[in-house]
Design a protein around this motif. Structure first.
Motif, PDB file in Angstrom:
ATOM      1  N   HIS A   1       0.818  -1.067   0.031  1.00  0.00           N
ATOM      2  CA  HIS A   1       0.241   0.062  -0.048  1.00  0.00           C
ATOM      3  C   HIS A   1       0.916   1.225   0.147  1.00  0.00           C
ATOM      4  CE1 HIS A   1      -3.906  -1.932  -0.009  1.00  0.00           C
ATOM      5  NE2 HIS A   1      -3.516  -2.822   0.677  1.00  0.00           N
TER       6      HIS A   1
ATOM      7  N   LEU B   1       1.905   1.505  -3.523  1.00  0.00           N
ATOM      8  CA  LEU B   1       0.994   2.247  -4.430  1.00  0.00           C
ATOM      9  C   LEU B   1       0.795   3.518  -4.214  1.00  0.00           C
ATOM     10  CD1 LEU B   1      -0.916   0.970  -6.484  1.00  0.00           C
ATOM     11  CD2 LEU B   1      -2.736   0.758  -4.637  1.00  0.00           C
ATOM     12  N   ALA B   2       0.824   3.968  -3.021  1.00  0.00           N
ATOM     13  CA  ALA B   2       0.949   5.430  -2.572  1.00  0.00           C
ATOM     14  C   ALA B   2       2.010   6.277  -3.324  1.00  0.00           C
ATOM     15  CB  ALA B   2       0.875   5.746  -1.347  1.00  0.00           C
TER      16      ALA B   2
ATOM     17  N   LEU C   1       1.720   6.693  -6.970  1.00  0.00           N
ATOM     18  CA  LEU C   1       0.544   7.703  -7.482  1.00  0.00           C
ATOM     19  C   LEU C   1       1.267   9.053  -6.910  1.00  0.00           C
ATOM     20  CD1 LEU C   1      -2.622   6.163  -6.050  1.00  0.00           C
ATOM     21  CD2 LEU C   1      -1.732   6.340  -8.326  1.00  0.00           C
ATOM     22  N   GLY C   2       2.135   9.054  -6.042  1.00  0.00           N
ATOM     23  CA  GLY C   2       2.936  10.331  -5.729  1.00  0.00           C
ATOM     24  C   GLY C   2       4.006  10.735  -6.660  1.00  0.00           C
TER      25      GLY C   2
ATOM     26  N   PHE D   1       3.580  10.000  -9.994  1.00  0.00           N
ATOM     27  CA  PHE D   1       2.950  10.620 -10.963  1.00  0.00           C
ATOM     28  C   PHE D   1       2.860  12.026 -10.698  1.00  0.00           C
ATOM     29  CE2 PHE D   1       0.901   6.150 -12.234  1.00  0.00           C
ATOM     30  CZ  PHE D   1       2.115   5.914 -12.897  1.00  0.00           C
ATOM     31  N   CYS D   2       2.435  12.484  -9.390  1.00  0.00           N
ATOM     32  CA  CYS D   2       2.238  13.942  -9.091  1.00  0.00           C
ATOM     33  C   CYS D   2       3.779  14.531  -9.283  1.00  0.00           C
ATOM     34  CB  CYS D   2       1.925  14.103  -7.731  1.00  0.00           C
ATOM     35  SG  CYS D   2       0.260  13.418  -7.661  1.00  0.00           S
TER      36      CYS D   2
ATOM     37  N   PHE E   1       5.933  13.681 -11.249  1.00  0.00           N
ATOM     38  CA  PHE E   1       6.161  13.581 -12.927  1.00  0.00           C
ATOM     39  C   PHE E   1       5.373  14.692 -13.588  1.00  0.00           C
ATOM     40  CE2 PHE E   1       4.707  12.074 -17.098  1.00  0.00           C
ATOM     41  CZ  PHE E   1       5.938  12.233 -17.740  1.00  0.00           C
ATOM     42  N   TRP E   2       4.330  15.151 -12.934  1.00  0.00           N
ATOM     43  CA  TRP E   2       3.589  16.129 -13.516  1.00  0.00           C
ATOM     44  C   TRP E   2       4.200  17.489 -13.218  1.00  0.00           C
ATOM     45  CZ3 TRP E   2      -0.523  19.257 -10.850  1.00  0.00           C
ATOM     46  CH2 TRP E   2      -1.117  20.112 -11.730  1.00  0.00           C
ATOM     47  N   LEU E   3       4.670  17.497 -12.096  1.00  0.00           N
ATOM     48  CA  LEU E   3       5.226  18.945 -11.441  1.00  0.00           C
ATOM     49  C   LEU E   3       6.670  19.135 -12.073  1.00  0.00           C
ATOM     50  CD1 LEU E   3       4.080  18.854  -7.941  1.00  0.00           C
ATOM     51  CD2 LEU E   3       3.169  20.326  -9.821  1.00  0.00           C
TER      52      LEU E   3
END
Lengths: 443, 631
Positions: free
Chosen positions: B579, B582-583, B586-587, B589-590, B592-594
């Motif tokens: 878990h 997984l978190a 996802l973090g 990906f954030c 990566f976006w930033l």
């Protein structure tokens, strides 16, 4: 005693250096071949030839049908400049021919040709190769309103007003009002040929015809469409000047006084000044430009990047020098333009000059990516063609360079994050949910 | 071969009469003086010699004679070369302050005369000796000269030998004989000049040497009178020489030609303007020697005066009258014989009382008779090209301009007719240049047409506007019409702006040419950036943001109602790891976006992914095992 061999070695090196310096000095001198009909031309045109010598030309004066003539040896040109003061020559001697002279021009050599009323076919053929046509044999430039008082009566000694000179100080020197003496044939050029420049136009009232025959056909050259002196600057910067009058360059015309039928009189003709300026031009002593350095970078940096990104703020600098009296001096002009070209120019801007010859311009890279060139093409009357191109690539934004946190994209952000939170929570709940015992009971 | 051909040419040339057609005018003398002038800075002895001798020949006073003399004297010291002695002693002689011979200079001179010396060295030595008043052994000099000539028999060497011979006392016949050898080597130019290869200085040196030698040996030189004239013509053609050495030799030879016992060429020149008109009816002829000095009172006859175009003789065998105001000038009234305008050939001869004069017979001079012309009966106008109506012609008189502007379009013709009248005879006449110049007033582009005469000598000019579109480039607008009347034998050539003409060409016929920027500044180009797309208002985006978050909120609310729990969470490392993994993914990906880029993200993802995969696998298998147990 031990210093002996060392000392001799040092002197040896020095000697070699001196030799090298001598070789360089010899190479710097311009070699000019002067072809004449008879060696008397050397004396009748002594002022012109002397001024060439004083300006550092190594003159070789030869009769045009001398069997030892050659322009090149082992593929290298022996001369940089060629003066053909031999209107009467029927055939060149030695290895010289119209073809070799055209090759010489193609190879960057400069040529000054003077004709006359009786110029031989060979000279006519030669000038045709550079886009100038001499009028028929026997035809003379006649002007009944602009002739000199020393004319022999046929009005063929033209006192051409200086207003007919090309508007280029580089080619013909500072303008004054003194007329130029001219006796010879008229030149015809194609007005649509941009490489041929009209150095001296005939006055409006002049025409070219045989003075002893009545005009039955339309004269080949009339008025301002007729040239007295024409110049060609080829695309390789080789320069050619054609005059229809050999006497234009003669001591007699340079030293002569001028008296026009309108009553104006001048102590000296304008020929001396124009001949001097024109010979400086044709032999690459005047109007020569070169690019010294090119620099381009982002406006807040000093080194060029590997590639520019669209919409970058760029600064482009080019340093240009001009040959003045044998030394390179900074060139200053207000009309130097830079183009940013991808097949077609996307940007064309006039650059700001500075006193040290540095031209600069600032602009924003277009929002179209691709392979571009910084291009400077400076082509002005009288100056050599200046051309410089530097290739750079322009790439699109990386994904990080795009705009972030756009308000209208909030729904997308919100859905993405809610989905991520949802996945996390759902996986937690789905895997580890414990049914309540009551519910189990109800089942 | 070539020399042979030249000799033949020279022989052919004998038949036609020649006469020097120019002499040293005061302007020429002034220019020659200017060439010599820099020598007075007293920096070079040779220049001083050229200038002193040249000034003497020109009859000019030498500035600061004493200073120049001192300079010349100071240049002679013990041990100087024979050449310096020659230069200094000759300059001293020309200046009138002879250099005195010193023991060392006498010795130097006599040593220089030896067998094996070149003829130039001998010339320097002999001249220096004669200037210094040193007596020489003539026989020895002669022997040395013969030796020198045997070694080098070029024209230059011969020229020096002649000068040596001229200064020797005694029998110099052996050198005199060589004059002929030199003269046959002269090259003929244009059939009217003779020169030696090498130009002015050699020609002048040989000539002055030959004549001096001939005078010294009292025998006429083997130079024919016409050859002397041709040599004189050559010297005169070189009078624009710019080198002081050349000026010196030229003046030496010219002075020799004005003052020797054998040949004095006569220059017969036109003293008046080449043009003769009613205002100046006299043809004046000047008879001088080459320096422009009068040859005394002579009988000058005009053999004939012939009009060149039609060979009409207007004068034959007439004596010219001396002009009292100018010596050596003779005149003849031509206009009283009513000549037509045109060019005339005047043949003049001078009766020579002095046998030395050469080139004095049948000298050809050209003069032209000018008359004024008048342009009359000028009519300009337009007509329809299909000749449906009579032409509309308007009269204009010189020098006025037609007040109204003529208008013509492609259906019309422009016509002009006029008569050129000779004011002297009153008859219509033809001129060489009768052009109509039509200039576009804005662009200054000019088009020139030739007006032609008809049988009645009326000049006509007629253009069809539509046919001459090419000449005009199809450019409509106002043009000025100017008439140019010119001829070599009219006294008032004219450029007359007689009317303005407005031409209209059909619009389509004038193709617009692309602008030529070859030598010009090109127009600037500024890139137009793509404008950003229109965006929805913030109300819309916020509303939809809320709508997008709603499902998650609803999920949470409903879960809360249902009583969701995670009570089954196994307290194992693998469950935590899965878990957390997984978190973190996802973090990531954030991030990566930033700010992360693709490859960094993939690297991290790979590391975290492996941990998550294996821990997930362990956890799920343990959950499955537990379920199986429960079931």
């Amino acid at each position: 005693m031990e210093l002996g061999p060392l000392g001799s070695k040092v002197t040896g090196v020095m000697l070699r250096l001196c030799l090298l310096a001598v070789c360089v000095a010899a190479a710097a001198a311009t070699n000019t071949l002067v072809l004449v009909d008879t060696l008397a031309t050397r004396e009748t045109h002594s002022i012109f030839l002397k001024s060439l010598q004083e300006r550092g030309h190594e003159l070789t004066v030869k009769v045009a049908d001398d069997p030892s003539l050659q322009l090149s040896r082992y593929g290298e040109y022996l001369y940089q400049n060629l003066v053909i003061f031999a209107p009467g020559v029927e055939e060149f001697g030695g290895a010289l021919s119209v073809e070799t002279i055209v090759e010489f021009i193609d190879g960057g050599g400069n040529v000054l040709v003077a004709g006359s009323r009786e110029a031989a076919d060979l000279i006519r053929e030669l000038v045709t190769e550079v886009g100038v046509e001499m009028d028929e044999e026997g035809a003379a430039v006649i002007d009944h309103l602009h002739y000199d008082a020393n004319d022999d009566g046929q009005h063929t000694l033209i006192a051409a007003p200086s207003s007919g000179l090309i508007d280029s100080e580089v080619m013909v020197g500072a303008r004054d009002a003194i007329p130029l003496l001219y006796r010879g044939t008229g030149l015809i050029t194609d007005a649509d040929n941009p490489l041929v420049l009209p150095v001296l136009r005939a006055p409006s009232t002049a025409y070219c015809y045989s003075p002893t025959q009545a005009i039955t056909d339309y004269p080949h050259a009339t008025g301002q469409n007729m040239l007295l002196v024409a110049a060609l600057q080829a695309r390789n910067n080789a320069r050619v000047v054609v005059s229809g009058s050999l006497e234009f360059f003669s001591d007699a015309f340079i030293m002569a006084s001028v008296q026009t039928p309108q009553g104006a009189s001048y102590e000296r003709s304008g020929n001396g000044r124009v001949v001097e300026a024109l010979s400086r031009w044709v032999f690459m002593e005047e109007g020569v430009l070169r690019v010294v350095s090119i620099d381009h970078h982002l406006q807040d940096q000093s080194e060029p990047p590997v590639a520019y990104t669209i919409k970058d703020d760029v600064e482009y600098k080019i340093k240009v020098e001009r040959l003045v009296e044998g030394t390179w001096k900074p060139y200053v002009a207000n009309d130097m333009q830079m183009e940013f070209v991808r097949i077609d120019p996307f940007v064309r801007l006039t650059m700001t000059p500075s006193s040290n010859g540095l031209f600069s311009v600032k602009f924003k890279v277009p929002d179209v990516y691709g392979v571009y060139q910084f291009k400077v093409e400076y082509n002005r009357v009288g100056f050599t063609r200046l051309y410089s191109s530097t290739q750079v690539s322009v790439r699109p934004f990386t994904h990080l360079q795009y705009e972030r946190f756009i308000e209208c994209a909030y729904p997308y952000y919100a859905s993405a994050f809610s989905m991520m939170v949802g996945v996390f929570l759902f996986s937690l709940v789905f895997l580890h949910h414990k049914e309540s015992p009551s519910k189990t009971k109800a089942d | 071969m070539r020399r042979g051909a030249l000799v033949i040419l020279a022989l052919l040339g004998v038949s036609s009469a020649l006469s020097p057609s120019t002499y040293l005018t005061p302007g020429d003398k002034e220019r020659l003086k200017l060439v010599l002038e820099p020598a007075w800075s007293l920096s070079d002895l040779a220049q001083v010699l050229y200038a002193s001798a040249g000034y003497k020949h020109l009859g000019q006073p030498i500035p600061n004679v004493q200073g120049v003399c001192n300079f010349v004297k100071s240049s002679v010291s013990d041990g100087v070369t024979v050449e310096t002695l020659f230069l200094a002693s000759s300059a001293g002689k020309a200046l009138g302050c002879p250099i005195e011979a010193s023991a060392s200079s006498v010795q130097a001179v006599s040593e220089a005369i030896r067998e094996g010396a070149s003829s130039q060295e001998l010339f320097h030595a002999v001249t220096a000796a004669s200037n210094l008043g040193v007596d020489l052994d003539a026989a020895k000099v002669l022997r040395a000269t013969q030796m020198a000539l045997k070694k080098d028999d070029s024209v230059l060497s011969l020229g020096y030998a002649f000068h040596v011979g001229a200064q020797l006392r005694g029998e110099v016949g052996s050198i005199f004989e060589r004059i002929e050898d030199a003269v046959v080597q002269a090259d003929e130019v244009d059939g009217r000049m003779l020169q030696f290869e090498g130009g002015l200085s050699i020609t002048a040196l040989v000539l002055s040497g030959a004549y001096k030698l001939a005078e010294a040996s009292n025998k006429a030189p083997p130079i024919k009178p016409d050859q002397a004239v041709k040599f004189a013509n050559y010297l005169m053609s070189r009078k624009s020489v710019q080198m002081s050495k050349g000026v010196y030799y030229l003046l030496e030879a010219v002075s020799m030609f004005t003052n020797n016992k054998f040949h004095v060429p006569v220059a017969i020149t036109l003293a008046s303007n080449v043009a003769v008109s009613a205002e100046a009816p006299q043809v004046q002829v000047r008879v001088t020697d080459l320096k422009g000095n009068s040859l005394g009172s002579l009988k000058v006859t005009a053999n004939s005066a012939t009009r060149e175009s039609d060979e009409v003789v207007i004068i034959s065998k007439e004596a010219l009258t001396p002009v009292s105001s100018a010596e050596g000038v003779y005149e003849l009234d031509v206009m009283s014989r009513g000549p037509d305008r045109g060019f005339y050939r005047l043949v003049v001869s001078v009766d020579a009382p002095d046998a030395r004069l050469v080139g004095h017979t049948a000298a050809q001079l050209t003069f032209k008779v000018l008359t004024a012309i008048d342009i009359q009966g000028v009519e300009i106008g337009t007509a329809d090209s299909d000749q449906s109506t009579a032409p509309n012609l308007k009269k204009v008189t010189y020098p006025n301009t037609l007040a109204e502007v003529l208008v013509a379009d492609q259906h019309q013709r422009v016509m002009l007719r006029f008569v050129v009248r000779d004011t002297a005879s009153g008859r219509p006449t033809e001129v060489h240049q009768a052009f109509v110049k039509i200039t576009h007033i804005d662009s200054k582009r000019e088009i020139i047409f030739v007006a032609e005469t008809d049988a009645n000598d009326i000049y006509k000019f007629d253009i069809d506007v539509s046919n001459s579109m090419k000449e005009f480039g199809g450019v409509s607008g106002v043009y000025s019409v100017e008439l140019i009347i010119g001829d070599a034998s009219i006294s008032n050539p004219t450029l007359w702006h007689l009317a303005d003409l407005s031409l209209t060409f059909p619009e389509a016929a004038s193709p617009t040419q692309p602008q030529d920027y070859t030598y010009k500044v090109r127009p600037e180009i500024k890139h137009v950036f793509r404008s950003p797309d229109q965006r929805p208002s913030s109300v819309v985006s916020r509303t939809f943001t809320v709508l997008c978050v709603l499902p998650l909120l609803m999920l949470l609310i409903m879960w809360a109602k249902l009583g969701v729990n995670v009570a089954n969470f196994p307290i194992t490392l693998s469950a935590f790891a899965f878990h957390v993994g997984l978190a973190v993914i996802l973090g990531l990906f954030c991030l990566f976006w930033l700010h992360l880029d693709m490859f960094t993200t993939l690297r991290y993802l790979f590391m975290i992914g492996i941990v998550t995969f294996f821990s997930g696998n362990t956890m799920l298998s343990s959950i499955a095992a537990k379920r199986k147990e429960n079931a």
